[in-house]
Scaffold this active site. Structure first.
Site, PDB file in Angstrom:
ATOM      1  N   CYS A 191       2.823  34.594  40.581  1.00 42.74           N
ATOM      2  CA  CYS A 191       1.818  35.603  40.951  1.00 42.74           C
ATOM      3  C   CYS A 191       1.138  35.259  42.276  1.00 42.74           C
ATOM      4  O   CYS A 191       0.692  36.157  42.992  1.00 42.74           O
ATOM      5  CB  CYS A 191       0.776  35.734  39.840  1.00 42.74           C
ATOM      6  SG  CYS A 191       1.514  36.183  38.260  1.00 42.74           S
TER       7      CYS A 191
ATOM      8  N   GLU B 163      26.839  46.891  39.028  1.00 39.88           N
ATOM      9  CA  GLU B 163      25.804  47.068  38.007  1.00 39.88           C
ATOM     10  C   GLU B 163      26.333  46.733  36.615  1.00 39.88           C
ATOM     11  O   GLU B 163      25.631  46.127  35.812  1.00 39.88           O
ATOM     12  CB  GLU B 163      25.263  48.503  38.038  1.00 39.88           C
ATOM     13  CG  GLU B 163      24.433  48.806  39.257  1.00 39.88           C
ATOM     14  CD  GLU B 163      23.350  47.773  39.500  1.00 39.88           C
ATOM     15  OE1 GLU B 163      22.709  47.325  38.532  1.00 39.88           O
ATOM     16  OE2 GLU B 163      23.155  47.385  40.663  1.00 39.88           O
TER      17      GLU B 163
END
Ligand code: SF4
Length: 370
Positions: free
Chosen positions: A211, A49
């Site tokens: 999308c 991370e």
């Protein structure tokens, strides 16, 4: 753009469940195989991370593999020499994060007997661990229902909720964390958070979201209002400032004059050739005087400046730096080296073992054979 904002969180219980189901089904089919997703070791989760906060998956992967091989456990990292840690981090940038990891590893060994704390509040007490990193460790390693907001999920949450104000400001951040908290499930939070990040990385991309392939488009306000290109709203980037700087290569008896950057400098802990900013238009005697004065102040050595042998251009945060690299001869003076500001003559053979900045390494590679 209209100023209306959707401050209501748009999910009721049924919608939340449907959202999670659709997202996780998509993730099951489309997730990438990444080394750090195969583990629930909090140390490796943490390492990945931190690296991913500053670079891409492609660049982070070899660094992660090398770093985890060199320091396989948090105990190994805590016991390591800072110079070696910075050498392994070299090229990733944000070196203060590597130094903070070292400090955090020491704290985990000293205060928690080498076992990571599991809850977000305790994790956030560690050096360099913010709310996002703590949430990532708590959810990925321990499956705690901890929310996360980072670059990818920020974009997804802002678009899902049609949030049309600056997401970098306090109210925007509070909104995003509230959405994250509302959506994260009590069970399986790690997988859910991975799936959200993957959706942001692969589908809900910054410039051109796909999308038409999005598994949660029916929940998305930005899609409904055709505002995908305008959301998220981000604060304007700071203006780029040009800077002219000099690096000075002084060689004596096969060794180079190097200094270790002190704590208050950008490259704290790294070694470097004497380096300093120059007045923009300085030339001739004025330029020489600047070089002589700065090298003497940084090292104690008085030099006679030679010609520029290379000009490097690079960017650091909002600065665009033109770095003129000069050769110079030692004329007089003795090394002025202290514990917090070490200076040394470094044999060519040792250049490879010291941590240098990216431009420092380029200069070292240019001069090492000459
Ligand atoms: Fe992103 Fe488009 Fe999916 Fe909305 S529909 S979450 S904008 S990819």
């Amino acid at each position: 753009m209209a100023t209306e904002c959707l401050n209501q969180l748009p999910f009721d219980t049924k919608q939340r469940q449907a959202f999670r189901r659709r997202l996780l089904a998509w993730y099951g089919k489309h997730s990438r195989e990444l080394a750090w997703r195969r583990t629930r070791d909090p140390y490796r989760v943490w390492l990945s991370e931190i690296m991913l906060q500053q670079t891409t998956v492609a660049m982070a992967t070899p660094y992660f593999d090398r770093f985890a091989a060199a320091f396989p456990t948090v105990q190994d990292l805590a016991a390591a020499d800072e110079s070696l840690i910075l050498r392994m981090w070299e090229g990733l940038g944000y070196y203060r994060r590597a130094r903070a990891m070292h400090a955090a590893a020491r704290a985990i060994v000293a205060e928690y007997a080498g076992k990571f704390p599991q809850d977000v509040a305790a994790l956030m007490q560690l050096p360099g661990v913010g709310r996002y990193t703590a949430g990532a460790i708590a959810s990925f390693a321990f499956d705690h229902p901890a929310p996360i907001v980072e670059a990818n999920t920020l974009r997804v949450f802002a678009r899902l909720t049609g949030y049309r104000r600056d997401v970098t400001k306090g109210p925007g951040q509070r909104h995003l964390w509230a959405v994250a908290e509302e959506l994260v499930p009590q069970n399986g939070a790690g997988r859910f958070n991975h799936a959200l990040m993957e959706l942001g990385a692969l589908v809900c991309k910054p410039a051109d979201p796909h999308c038409d392939r999005c598994p949660v488009f029916m929940h998305c306000q930005a899609f409904r209002l055709n505002l995908q290109q305008k959301i998220p709203v981000l604060a304007a980037k700071p203006k780029i400032t040009p800077i002219r700087a000099a690096a000075v290569v002084v060689k004596r008896n096969g060794a180079f004059l190097l200094r270790q950057c002190p704590a208050e400098e950008r490259w704290a802990g790294l070694w470097d050739f004497p380096r300093f900013d120059l007045r923009e238009k300085a030339s001739g005697q004025e330029l020489n005087a600047q070089i002589i004065g700065n090298v003497r102040d940084q090292t104690g050595i008085v030099v006679q400046p030679g010609p520029i042998f290379k000009t490097l251009k690079h960017g650091v945060t909002r600065y665009r730096i033109t770095l003129d690299c000069f050769t110079a001869k030692r004329v007089s003076g003795r090394l002025r080296s202290t514990a917090d500001r070490p200076v040394r003559w470094t044999p060519v053979s040792e250049l490879a073992t010291l941590p240098l900045s990216v431009t420092g390494r380029k200069i070292a590679n240019l001069v090492a054979g000459g």
